[in-house]
Design a protein around this motif. Sequence first.
Motif, PDB file in Angstrom:
ATOM      1  N   ILE A 156       9.218  -2.336  -4.894  1.00  0.00           N
ATOM      2  CA  ILE A 156       9.617  -0.981  -4.490  1.00  0.00           C
ATOM      3  C   ILE A 156       8.825  -0.516  -3.277  1.00  0.00           C
ATOM      4  CG2 ILE A 156       9.502   1.459  -5.190  1.00  0.00           C
ATOM      5  CD1 ILE A 156      10.153   0.392  -8.074  1.00  0.00           C
ATOM      6  N   LEU A 157       7.507  -0.694  -3.330  1.00  0.00           N
ATOM      7  CA  LEU A 157       6.656  -0.222  -2.237  1.00  0.00           C
ATOM      8  C   LEU A 157       6.884  -1.028  -0.958  1.00  0.00           C
ATOM      9  CD1 LEU A 157       3.488   0.406  -4.401  1.00  0.00           C
ATOM     10  CD2 LEU A 157       4.867   2.159  -3.240  1.00  0.00           C
ATOM     11  N   SER A 158       7.130  -2.313  -1.083  1.00  0.00           N
ATOM     12  CA  SER A 158       7.418  -3.140   0.100  1.00  0.00           C
ATOM     13  C   SER A 158       8.718  -2.719   0.759  1.00  0.00           C
ATOM     14  CB  SER A 158       7.503  -4.616  -0.287  1.00  0.00           C
ATOM     15  OG  SER A 158       6.258  -5.093  -0.677  1.00  0.00           O
ATOM     16  N   ILE A 159       9.734  -2.516  -0.046  1.00  0.00           N
ATOM     17  CA  ILE A 159      11.029  -2.073   0.496  1.00  0.00           C
ATOM     18  C   ILE A 159      10.893  -0.707   1.154  1.00  0.00           C
ATOM     19  CG2 ILE A 159      13.364  -1.331  -0.130  1.00  0.00           C
ATOM     20  CD1 ILE A 159      13.286  -3.575  -2.291  1.00  0.00           C
ATOM     21  N   LEU A 175      -1.581   1.375   2.611  1.00  0.00           N
ATOM     22  CA  LEU A 175      -1.226   0.294   1.701  1.00  0.00           C
ATOM     23  C   LEU A 175      -0.565  -0.850   2.458  1.00  0.00           C
ATOM     24  CD1 LEU A 175      -0.928  -0.581  -1.361  1.00  0.00           C
ATOM     25  CD2 LEU A 175       1.419   0.223  -1.146  1.00  0.00           C
ATOM     26  N   ASP A 176      -1.071  -2.042   2.220  1.00  0.00           N
ATOM     27  CA  ASP A 176      -0.420  -3.266   2.672  1.00  0.00           C
ATOM     28  C   ASP A 176      -0.027  -4.001   1.387  1.00  0.00           C
ATOM     29  OD1 ASP A 176       0.306  -5.806   3.456  1.00  0.00           O
ATOM     30  OD2 ASP A 176      -1.350  -6.043   4.866  1.00  0.00           O
ATOM     31  N   PRO A 177       1.228  -3.870   0.957  1.00  0.00           N
ATOM     32  CA  PRO A 177       1.622  -4.439  -0.338  1.00  0.00           C
ATOM     33  C   PRO A 177       1.291  -5.919  -0.492  1.00  0.00           C
ATOM     34  CG  PRO A 177       3.365  -3.020   0.471  1.00  0.00           C
ATOM     35  CD  PRO A 177       2.358  -3.172   1.588  1.00  0.00           C
ATOM     36  N   ASP A 178       1.496  -6.704   0.571  1.00  0.00           N
ATOM     37  CA  ASP A 178       1.215  -8.133   0.474  1.00  0.00           C
ATOM     38  C   ASP A 178      -0.282  -8.394   0.262  1.00  0.00           C
ATOM     39  OD1 ASP A 178       3.891  -8.804   0.830  1.00  0.00           O
ATOM     40  OD2 ASP A 178       3.683  -8.935   3.001  1.00  0.00           O
ATOM     41  N   LYS A 179      -1.097  -7.675   0.949  1.00  0.00           N
ATOM     42  CA  LYS A 179      -2.552  -7.867   0.851  1.00  0.00           C
ATOM     43  C   LYS A 179      -3.132  -7.197  -0.385  1.00  0.00           C
ATOM     44  CE  LYS A 179      -6.797  -6.627   3.204  1.00  0.00           C
ATOM     45  NZ  LYS A 179      -7.348  -5.699   4.155  1.00  0.00           N
ATOM     46  N   GLY A 207       4.643  -8.396 -14.509  1.00  0.00           N
ATOM     47  CA  GLY A 207       6.008  -8.014 -14.156  1.00  0.00           C
ATOM     48  C   GLY A 207       6.086  -6.582 -13.642  1.00  0.00           C
ATOM     49  N   TYR A 208       5.339  -5.701 -14.291  1.00  0.00           N
ATOM     50  CA  TYR A 208       5.285  -4.291 -13.887  1.00  0.00           C
ATOM     51  C   TYR A 208       4.728  -4.176 -12.468  1.00  0.00           C
ATOM     52  CZ  TYR A 208       3.996   0.677 -14.322  1.00  0.00           C
ATOM     53  OH  TYR A 208       3.862   2.031 -14.156  1.00  0.00           O
ATOM     54  N   LEU A 209       3.638  -4.891 -12.202  1.00  0.00           N
ATOM     55  CA  LEU A 209       3.030  -4.870 -10.878  1.00  0.00           C
ATOM     56  C   LEU A 209       3.996  -5.418  -9.829  1.00  0.00           C
ATOM     57  CD1 LEU A 209       0.698  -4.491  -8.903  1.00  0.00           C
ATOM     58  CD2 LEU A 209      -0.195  -6.714  -9.666  1.00  0.00           C
ATOM     59  N   PHE A 210       4.699  -6.496 -10.155  1.00  0.00           N
ATOM     60  CA  PHE A 210       5.631  -7.067  -9.176  1.00  0.00           C
ATOM     61  C   PHE A 210       6.782  -6.105  -8.889  1.00  0.00           C
ATOM     62  CE2 PHE A 210       9.007  -9.666  -7.464  1.00  0.00           C
ATOM     63  CZ  PHE A 210       8.328 -10.296  -6.434  1.00  0.00           C
ATOM     64  N   LYS A 241       2.226   3.857  -5.854  1.00  0.00           N
ATOM     65  CA  LYS A 241       1.078   3.182  -5.248  1.00  0.00           C
ATOM     66  C   LYS A 241      -0.126   3.211  -6.194  1.00  0.00           C
ATOM     67  CE  LYS A 241      -0.839   5.324  -1.848  1.00  0.00           C
ATOM     68  NZ  LYS A 241      -1.161   5.918  -0.541  1.00  0.00           N
ATOM     69  N   GLU A 242      -0.368   4.354  -6.805  1.00  0.00           N
ATOM     70  CA  GLU A 242      -1.488   4.480  -7.742  1.00  0.00           C
ATOM     71  C   GLU A 242      -1.300   3.584  -8.970  1.00  0.00           C
ATOM     72  OE1 GLU A 242      -3.689   7.865 -10.488  1.00  0.00           O
ATOM     73  OE2 GLU A 242      -2.436   8.502  -8.815  1.00  0.00           O
ATOM     74  N   LYS A 243      -0.095   3.587  -9.519  1.00  0.00           N
ATOM     75  CA  LYS A 243       0.190   2.741 -10.684  1.00  0.00           C
ATOM     76  C   LYS A 243       0.046   1.261 -10.333  1.00  0.00           C
ATOM     77  CE  LYS A 243       3.174   6.023 -13.077  1.00  0.00           C
ATOM     78  NZ  LYS A 243       2.342   6.225 -14.242  1.00  0.00           N
ATOM     79  N   ALA A 244       0.479   0.879  -9.155  1.00  0.00           N
ATOM     80  CA  ALA A 244       0.379  -0.516  -8.729  1.00  0.00           C
ATOM     81  C   ALA A 244      -1.080  -0.933  -8.545  1.00  0.00           C
ATOM     82  CB  ALA A 244       1.165  -0.735  -7.437  1.00  0.00           C
ATOM     83  N   THR A 245      -1.865  -0.110  -7.880  1.00  0.00           N
ATOM     84  CA  THR A 245      -3.266  -0.472  -7.662  1.00  0.00           C
ATOM     85  C   THR A 245      -4.040  -0.483  -8.981  1.00  0.00           C
ATOM     86  OG1 THR A 245      -3.808   1.808  -7.021  1.00  0.00           O
ATOM     87  CG2 THR A 245      -3.366   0.263  -5.257  1.00  0.00           C
ATOM     88  N   ASN A 246      -3.716   0.423  -9.893  1.00  0.00           N
ATOM     89  CA  ASN A 246      -4.367   0.410 -11.210  1.00  0.00           C
ATOM     90  C   ASN A 246      -3.989  -0.847 -11.994  1.00  0.00           C
ATOM     91  OD1 ASN A 246      -5.665   2.837 -10.789  1.00  0.00           O
ATOM     92  ND2 ASN A 246      -4.159   4.054 -11.902  1.00  0.00           N
ATOM     93  N   SER A 247      -2.723  -1.243 -11.922  1.00  0.00           N
ATOM     94  CA  SER A 247      -2.281  -2.457 -12.612  1.00  0.00           C
ATOM     95  C   SER A 247      -2.971  -3.685 -12.031  1.00  0.00           C
ATOM     96  CB  SER A 247      -0.761  -2.613 -12.496  1.00  0.00           C
ATOM     97  OG  SER A 247      -0.111  -1.570 -13.170  1.00  0.00           O
ATOM     98  N   LYS A 248      -3.101  -3.741 -10.713  1.00  0.00           N
ATOM     99  CA  LYS A 248      -3.784  -4.861 -10.059  1.00  0.00           C
ATOM    100  C   LYS A 248      -5.240  -4.927 -10.512  1.00  0.00           C
ATOM    101  CE  LYS A 248      -4.331  -8.055  -6.849  1.00  0.00           C
ATOM    102  NZ  LYS A 248      -3.690  -9.339  -6.867  1.00  0.00           N
ATOM    103  N   CYS A 249      -5.904  -3.787 -10.593  1.00  0.00           N
ATOM    104  CA  CYS A 249      -7.298  -3.746 -11.049  1.00  0.00           C
ATOM    105  C   CYS A 249      -7.416  -4.217 -12.497  1.00  0.00           C
ATOM    106  CB  CYS A 249      -7.869  -2.340 -10.914  1.00  0.00           C
ATOM    107  SG  CYS A 249      -8.198  -1.856  -9.219  1.00  0.00           S
ATOM    108  N   ARG A 250      -6.486  -3.778 -13.352  1.00  0.00           N
ATOM    109  CA  ARG A 250      -6.505  -4.210 -14.754  1.00  0.00           C
ATOM    110  C   ARG A 250      -6.310  -5.714 -14.868  1.00  0.00           C
ATOM    111  NH1 ARG A 250      -2.504  -1.208 -18.360  1.00  0.00           N
ATOM    112  NH2 ARG A 250      -3.517  -2.493 -19.922  1.00  0.00           N
ATOM    113  N   LEU A 251      -5.402  -6.264 -14.092  1.00  0.00           N
ATOM    114  CA  LEU A 251      -5.187  -7.711 -14.117  1.00  0.00           C
ATOM    115  C   LEU A 251      -6.419  -8.469 -13.627  1.00  0.00           C
ATOM    116  CD1 LEU A 251      -1.501  -8.018 -12.907  1.00  0.00           C
ATOM    117  CD2 LEU A 251      -2.418  -8.887 -15.063  1.00  0.00           C
TER     118      LEU A 251
END
Length: 81
Positions: A51-54, A74-78, A43-46, A17-27
Amino acid sequence: MEDKYKLLLFDLLGEAKEKATNSKCRLNSGQFLDHENKDYLEGYLFALYDILSIAKDQAEIFDIPLNEINLHDLDPDKDLL
């Protein structure tokens, strides 16, 4: 579930979750070096999103409270798309 497995899952999903939110912020902020780096980061974020959605969907199917696996906020879609 045994405590050590619960702790592992809690920590693992928290790290993802932390890696995903950091990647989203960087993008969103444009903090990438070049076009290839942006593609990699997307690709990394997706992959993390998937993983988090599943994990969240499966927890709901198995009646596992989301706070027990660190996905309650966390709401992965949002939050990640």
